[in-house]
Design a protein around this motif. Structure first.
Motif, short mmCIF file in Angstrom:
data_model
loop_
_atom_site.label_atom_id
_atom_site.label_comp_id
_atom_site.label_asym_id
_atom_site.label_seq_id
_atom_site.Cartn_x
_atom_site.Cartn_y
_atom_site.Cartn_z
N VAL A 14 0.90 -1.19 -0.10
CA VAL A 14 0.00 0.07 -0.08
C VAL A 14 0.82 1.26 -0.04
O VAL A 14 0.41 2.30 -0.72
CB VAL A 14 -0.99 0.04 1.01
N LYS A 15 1.83 1.29 0.81
CA LYS A 15 2.82 2.55 0.69
C LYS A 15 3.36 2.81 -0.86
O LYS A 15 3.80 3.97 -0.89
CB LYS A 15 3.99 2.31 1.76
N ARG A 16 3.94 1.67 -1.31
CA ARG A 16 4.57 1.93 -2.45
C ARG A 16 3.58 2.08 -3.81
O ARG A 16 3.81 2.10 -4.74
CB ARG A 16 5.71 0.80 -2.92
N ALA A 17 2.31 1.24 -3.46
CA ALA A 17 1.50 1.48 -4.56
C ALA A 17 1.85 0.41 -5.63
O ALA A 17 1.85 0.85 -6.89
CB ALA A 17 1.02 2.74 -5.11
N GLU A 18 2.45 -0.69 -5.21
CA GLU A 18 3.01 -1.55 -6.14
C GLU A 18 2.57 -3.05 -6.16
O GLU A 18 2.43 -3.72 -5.03
CB GLU A 18 4.63 -1.71 -5.85
N ARG A 19 2.32 -3.71 -7.28
CA ARG A 19 1.89 -5.09 -7.35
C ARG A 19 3.45 -5.85 -6.84
O ARG A 19 4.34 -5.56 -7.89
CB ARG A 19 1.45 -5.31 -8.50
N PRO A 61 6.73 -10.45 7.44
CA PRO A 61 6.13 -10.88 8.44
C PRO A 61 4.47 -10.86 8.37
O PRO A 61 3.91 -10.09 7.88
CB PRO A 61 6.63 -10.00 9.76
N TRP A 62 3.85 -11.70 8.96
CA TRP A 62 2.62 -11.83 8.93
C TRP A 62 1.80 -10.44 9.36
O TRP A 62 0.83 -10.12 8.95
CB TRP A 62 1.97 -13.09 9.70
N LYS A 63 2.46 -9.68 10.54
CA LYS A 63 1.99 -8.67 11.12
C LYS A 63 1.75 -7.38 9.98
O LYS A 63 1.01 -6.36 10.37
CB LYS A 63 2.84 -8.14 12.23
N HIS A 64 2.59 -7.33 9.14
CA HIS A 64 2.51 -6.50 8.20
C HIS A 64 1.32 -6.75 7.14
O HIS A 64 1.24 -6.01 6.35
CB HIS A 64 3.92 -6.21 7.04
N ILE A 65 0.63 -7.83 7.08
CA ILE A 65 -0.42 -7.88 6.28
C ILE A 65 -1.73 -7.15 6.88
O ILE A 65 -2.13 -7.53 7.99
CB ILE A 65 -1.14 -9.47 6.02
N LYS A 66 -2.24 -6.42 6.21
CA LYS A 66 -3.19 -5.55 6.64
C LYS A 66 -4.68 -6.01 6.02
O LYS A 66 -5.65 -5.59 6.84
CB LYS A 66 -3.07 -3.72 6.39
N LYS A 67 -4.70 -6.63 5.01
CA LYS A 67 -6.18 -6.72 4.46
C LYS A 67 -6.05 -8.21 3.55
O LYS A 67 -4.74 -7.86 2.78
CB LYS A 67 -6.96 -5.75 3.91
N ILE A 74 -3.16 -6.99 0.82
CA ILE A 74 -2.66 -5.48 1.04
C ILE A 74 -1.64 -5.81 2.28
O ILE A 74 -1.87 -6.16 3.08
CB ILE A 74 -3.73 -4.46 1.39
N ILE A 75 -0.15 -5.35 1.92
CA ILE A 75 0.66 -5.31 3.03
C ILE A 75 1.05 -3.92 3.24
O ILE A 75 0.91 -3.02 2.16
CB ILE A 75 1.84 -6.16 2.61
N ASP A 76 1.69 -3.57 4.45
CA ASP A 76 1.89 -2.29 4.89
C ASP A 76 3.45 -2.29 5.31
O ASP A 76 3.51 -2.61 6.34
CB ASP A 76 0.99 -1.55 5.74
N MET A 77 4.37 -2.22 4.42
CA MET A 77 5.71 -2.40 5.06
C MET A 77 5.99 -1.24 5.50
O MET A 77 6.18 -0.08 4.92
CB MET A 77 6.67 -2.67 3.61
N ASN A 78 6.42 -1.13 6.96
CA ASN A 78 6.40 0.10 7.69
C ASN A 78 8.04 0.53 7.62
O ASN A 78 8.86 -0.26 6.82
CB ASN A 78 6.17 0.15 9.16
N ASP A 79 8.33 1.41 8.21
CA ASP A 79 9.82 2.04 7.92
C ASP A 79 10.83 1.52 9.29
O ASP A 79 11.61 2.18 9.36
CB ASP A 79 9.72 3.47 8.07
#
Length: 83
Positions: A14-19, A61-67, A74-79
């Motif tokens: 989601v942050k990079r808007a990339e497949r 990691p599974w915790k990065h899977i948001k939906k 959808i994953i959200d790779m934090n910083d």
């Protein structure tokens, strides 16, 4: 949700808007004691900006899977720098 229901879903950051790939093209890291999915292991062939882990794959990691939707994950790779 069954493992077969996850197969074929697109993985989107989601942050990079990339497949980033399809779940059928990745491996899963599963806890042998609980049977829970710990992480997605994605081949690095076309990835940029992430740290490579041993075996030339990215560990998400599974915790990065948001939906998990009907056709994508959808994953959200934090910083925090842990991938």
């Amino acid at each position: 949700m069954k493992l077969s229901e996850l197969s074929g879903k697109e993985i989107v950051d989601v942050k990079r808007a990339e497949r980033l790939g399809m779940l059928g093209q990745t491996d899963l890291e599963i806890n042998a004691n609980t049977g829970e999915i710990q992480a997605l292991l994605i081949p690095t062939g076309k990835w940029f900006g992430f740290r490579k882990q041993q075996g030339e794959e990215i560990r998400v990691p599974w915790k990065h899977i948001k939906k998990i939707g009907s056709d994508m994950i959808i994953i959200d790779m934090n910083d925090e720098g842990t991938v």
